[in-house]
Enzyme design. Structure first.
Site, PDB file in Angstrom:
ATOM      1  N   ALA A   1       0.831  -1.217   0.000  1.00  0.00           N
ATOM      2  CA  ALA A   1       0.000   0.000   0.000  1.00  0.00           C
ATOM      3  C   ALA A   1       0.862   1.262   0.000  1.00  0.00           C
ATOM      4  CB  ALA A   1      -0.929  -0.023   1.204  1.00  0.00           C
ATOM      5  N   HIS A   2       0.186   2.389  -0.018  1.00  0.00           N
ATOM      6  CA  HIS A   2       0.856   3.691  -0.098  1.00  0.00           C
ATOM      7  C   HIS A   2       1.737   3.939   1.124  1.00  0.00           C
ATOM      8  CE1 HIS A   2      -2.133   5.518   2.711  1.00  0.00           C
ATOM      9  NE2 HIS A   2      -2.889   4.568   2.221  1.00  0.00           N
ATOM     10  N   ASN A   3       2.898   4.534   0.860  1.00  0.00           N
ATOM     11  CA  ASN A   3       3.831   4.966   1.906  1.00  0.00           C
ATOM     12  C   ASN A   3       4.450   3.835   2.708  1.00  0.00           C
ATOM     13  OD1 ASN A   3       1.740   7.369   1.568  1.00  0.00           O
ATOM     14  ND2 ASN A   3       3.681   8.246   2.242  1.00  0.00           N
TER      15      ASN A   3
END
Lengths: 348, 348, 348
Positions: A237-239
C-alpha cells in the site's frame, strides 16, 4: 540443446571431477526425471537417496559426497553450481535492441541505444530508459518514469507516472506500480478521495512478482529497498517501506505506512495492518496477521500474531478444547457434591 | 512546482491565518519530511508533538491549535484543506483529448469529442464513452460497454462486453470487469461450464483498485453501488451486490450472490462465502471469514466470524490454553484422590 | 433477443411439456426477476417456494415437480437444461477469423486459418495457434507458445515463452502464465536468483480465472491437468501439479512443488505450503491453511488444517474459552481449600 563435457563443466563450475572428463551431457534435470544424457544435482542431503536412485549421467554434489551412481562434480556450493549450470544450458534469449514495431514512444522520452522496447509497448513523454534495460511487449511506462540499467519490465506491466526503478530490477508480467493509494476522507456519510501525489521508488536488484501491486504514496514515496524479493499477487500500500533483502511470499498484503525492516521474511497470505513496524530479521509464517508492531529476529504465527512456538502450542492444545469444557463441568459438579457432603458431615 | 502565499492559501482554503500573509510556500509535505519552503498539516491530534518538532514553513491545523513553530492556517476541516492543498500543488495533468496514436476503435463506437482515448487502447464496436471520460493507454473496452462522464479507466484495464460504468468512476490499472463468473455443473465426475451471460454495473463515484476483478453475473448483473471504494486485488464474484459507500480493503473476496449493505467496511484479506448477506454498517476486521449472514451496525473478527470483542477475548484467553489442559488433568487427579479417600473413610 | 415456443424448447431440451406448446418466451431469468415473457428454472428444491411465487411465463423443473404457476418443461437434469437455454438465448458472438488490425505476429508463428487474433495482440516468433482458437485483443503470446484447438485467450492475458495450452481451455483476462518461479539462493545475506527455465503445461478443458498467475517451473513443468477449474486471483507456484477435475476457488495459493490430486476442492483464500501433497477428492474449506500433507476423500478446515468436523467443534468450544480460565482458577482454589481442611481434619 548444447552439450558440454564434464571437463568443461568442472572448469566453469570450479569443481573437482570424479569421473570421465570427456563424457558429454546435453541437459540439466532433477534427480527423478534426469536421463543418462543429463547432469543432475544434489543440493540438499535430504535427497541423497533420490540421488542414489537417479539415472542421471552425472551429478553436481557437495564436496565429500560418496556413493552416487555416476561421475560427480564436487562443488563448494552445489546450489551456486546449479545456477551456473542453468544459465549455461538455458542462456536467456538476447532481446532485440531498439524500439520494436508498433511501440509508441512519447515526446522527450529518452531511450538508451542498447535498451529494448517490445512490440506495442507504450513509453510516455519524459520517461528515461537506461542501458540494456528491457521493456517487453504491451508494457506501459508512464510520464517521467525512470528505469535503471539492466532492468527487465515484462509484458503488461504498468509503471504509472513518475515511478522510479533501479538497476537489475525484474518486474514480472501484470504487476502495477504507482496506482493511487487507498485514501479517503469521510465527509457526511460519503468518502472524498485524498489525492495520491507521491511516488514509488524501487531500488536495485529487486524482483516483483506477476500481478503484484505497489501503490504510490499519498505524499513522499512508497519504497522497496535494495534486493527485496516479492512474489506474485502481493499488495504493497501507499507509503509502505520494505527493507533491503526482505522476502515476501505470494498473496501477502502490507497496509498503508507500515515498515518492514531488512531481512524480514513473510510467508504466503500474510497480512500486515497499517502503521505497523516489523523489525529486522522477523519471520512471519504463512497466513499470519498483525495489527501491532513485531520485534525483529523472532518468528511469529497466527492472527493476531504471537511468537510462533506459542501459537503452535495453542494449536496443539486446541485439539483438547471441545472435551475440556465437558470435563470442567463434570469437575465442578463433583467438587460441589464433595463440598456439600463435607458441609453436611460437619453440620451432622 | 508553483508557489502560493499564505494569504492566497487562506482565501482558497477559507482558513484563518495566524502569521505572515506574504510568506510563500512551494510544496506540501508531511510533518517529518517538510522543509522551510513547505506547508504541512496536522489532521489528527495524535501528531501534535510531531507538528511541534516539524521544520515546515507553515501549517494547516484545526481551529484553536496552539504552539506550532510557524504560521498556521486554522481550518474547520484540516483534512479537507489538505485535499485542496494537494489538488492545488499537484494539479492532475490534463489528458490529451481525442483518440491517440495507434488506438483501435471498432465500428459504431461512440466517443464523445471531449473524451480521451490513450495510445494503443482498444474500444470495440458499439461502446459508448461519455464526455471527459479517459480511457488510458492499452486499456480494453469491449463491445457495447458504456463509460459515464468524467470516469477514468487506467492502463491495462479490461472491461469486457456490456460492462456499464457510471460517472466519475475510477478503475485502476489491471482491473478486470466482466470476466465469466465461476459457475460449473457437476456431470459424471467432470464439470460443465454454465454460460455466464449477465453483466456488471458500476454506479457513480465508485473507485476500483489495481488488479481487482469483478465477475459478470450468470444472469442479471453484478452491481457495485454508488460511492463504494474497493482496494487492490479484491475479488467480487458473479451476482454479488456491494452497497453504496461501502469500503473494501485489499485482497478481500466476496463469493457468488452475496450482498453487502451500505456503509459496510471490510478490512484486508476478508473472505465472504456465497449467498451471504452483510448488514448495513457492519465492520469486519482484517482476515475475518464468514459463511453466514452478519447483522449490520456491529463489528466482527475471526473465522468463522464472531462479534469482535468476543473474538478478541478468545484470543487473549488462548494464551492460557496450553497450561489449562495440564491444570485440568491435575485437578481431575486430585479430586479423584479426595473422593477415593472420603469413600474409603466412609467405608471404614 | 430471439424468441422460442415452448414446443421448440421441449424438443431442444428433451423435456416433457406440461402446458401450451405455442406459447413464446423471449428471455431467461432467475425466479425472482423473471417477467411473463421469460422462462425461469428450478434447479434446486430449496427454491420451490420462490418458484411458486415467480411471475415467469414458463419453467424448467425436475420431473415430477408440481404446483408451479405456469407451463413447465420437466427435465431429467434441469441444470443441464439451463445451460442449454443460456446457450440458446445468448449465443456467444462469433469471433472475427484472421489477424485483426494492429496485431503483431512474429516470424515463423503458425496461426491456423480458422483462428482469430484480436486487435493489438502480440504473437511472438514460433508460436503455434490451432484451429478455432481465439487470442483476444491486447493478449501476449510469447515465443514458441502452443495454443490448442478451440481455446480462448482473453484480453491482456500473458503467456510467456514456451507455455503450452491444450484444447478448449479458457484463460480469463489478465491471467499470467509462465512468469518466473520464486526461487532464490541465500548468498552472504543477499539472494541470488535461481534461473527458472522450466515450462507450464495446461491440459484440455481447463479454465483459469482473471488475474490468476501460474508460474513456470524451475526445471520440468508446472502442470494443470485436464478439466481443472481455477477461479480469479489464484497463485500457482513453480513445479506445482494440479490434478484433473480439481476446483480451486478465488484467491487461493499453492506454493512450490506441491501436488493436488484429482477432484480436490479448495474453497476461497486457501493456502497450501510448499512440497505438500493433497490427496484425491480432499475438500478444504475457505481460508484453510496447511503445510502438511492431507489425505484424500476427507474435509478439512482451519490453519493449520484439521478434519473439518474437529475444527468446527473447536470453533464452537472456543466461545467458552474466556470463562473456562476463570472457572478453572476457582476450582483450583476450592479444591485446595478442601484438601487443606481434610489434611487439617486428619492432623487433628
Amino acid at each position: 540443446m548444447t552439450g558440454f563435457t564434464l571437463g568443461q563443466l568442472a572448469e566453469v563450475l570450479d569443481a573437482k571431477l570424479d569421473g570421465d572428463a570427456t563424457r558429454v551431457v546435453t541437459g540439466v534435470a532433477s534427480l527423478d526425471s534426469a536421463a543418462a544424457t543429463d547432469i543432475s544435482y544434489l543440493t540438499d542431503p535430504r535427497y541423497a537417496s533420490a540421488a542414489r536412485a537417479s539415472r542421471a549421467g552425472a551429478f553436481v554434489a557437495p564436496v565429500g559426497t560418496q556413493g552416487l551412481p555416476g561421475p560427480v562434480l564436487h562443488c563448494q556450493s552445489p546450489q551456486r553450481a546449479l545456477i551456473e549450470l542453468l544459465t549455461l544450458f538455458f542462456p536467456p534469449p538476447a532481446p532485440a535492441v531498439g524500439v520494436a514495431q508498433g511501440a509508441v514512444v512519447g515526446e522527450g522520452a529518452s531511450i538508451d541505444a542498447t535498451a529494448s522496447i517490445g512490440p506495442l509497448a507504450v513509453v510516455e513523454a519524459g520517461a528515461r530508459i537506461a542501458a540494456r534495460a528491457q521493456v517487453h511487449a504491451l508494457a506501459y511506462v508512464g510520464r517521467g518514469v525512470e528505469i535503471g540499467e539492466d532492468s527487465v519490465i515484462h509484458p503488461h506491466v504498468v509503471l504509472r507516472e513518475g515511478v522510479r526503478i533501479g538497476r537489475r530490477v525484474i518486474v514480472h508480467a501484470g504487476a502495477v506500480l504507482g496506482a493511487d493509494g487507498f485514501g479517503f476522507m469521510p465527509d457526511g456519510g460519503r468518502f472524498r478521495k485524498i489525492p495520491q501525489v507521491g511516488g514509488v521508488i524501487v531500488e536495485d536488484d529487486v524482483e516483483l512478482g506477476a500481478n503484484t501491486t505497489v501503490d504510490r504514496a499519498t505524499l513522499g514515496a512508497t519504497v522497496i529497498r535494495r534486493g527485496a524479493k516479492i512474489d506474485n499477487l502481493v499488495h504493497i500500500a501507499h507509503n509502505v517501506e520494505i527493507g533491503a533483502d526482505t522476502v515476501i511470499a505470494a498473496q501477502s498484503g502490507i497496509a498503508g505506512s507500515s515498515r518492514l525492516g531488512h531481512h524480514v521474511i513473510l510467508g504466503g497470505q500474510v497480512g500486515i495492518g497499517d502503521h505497523v513496524t516489523i523489525g529486522d530479521g522477523a519471520m512471519l509464517g504463512s497466513k499470519t496477521g498483525t495489527i501491532s508492531d513485531l520485534a525483529g529476529q523472532a518468528k511469529y504465527g497466527g492472527t493476531y500474531a504471537r511468537p510462533l512456538m506459542q501459537w503452535q502450542r495453542i494449536w496443539v492444545a486446541e485439539a483438547e478444547l471441545p472435551t475440556m469444557a465437558t470435563r470442567l463441568k463434570k469437575l465442578e459438579r463433583r467438587l460441589a457434591e464433595l463440598e456439600a457432603r463435607l458441609a453436611g458431615g460437619e453440620g451432622a
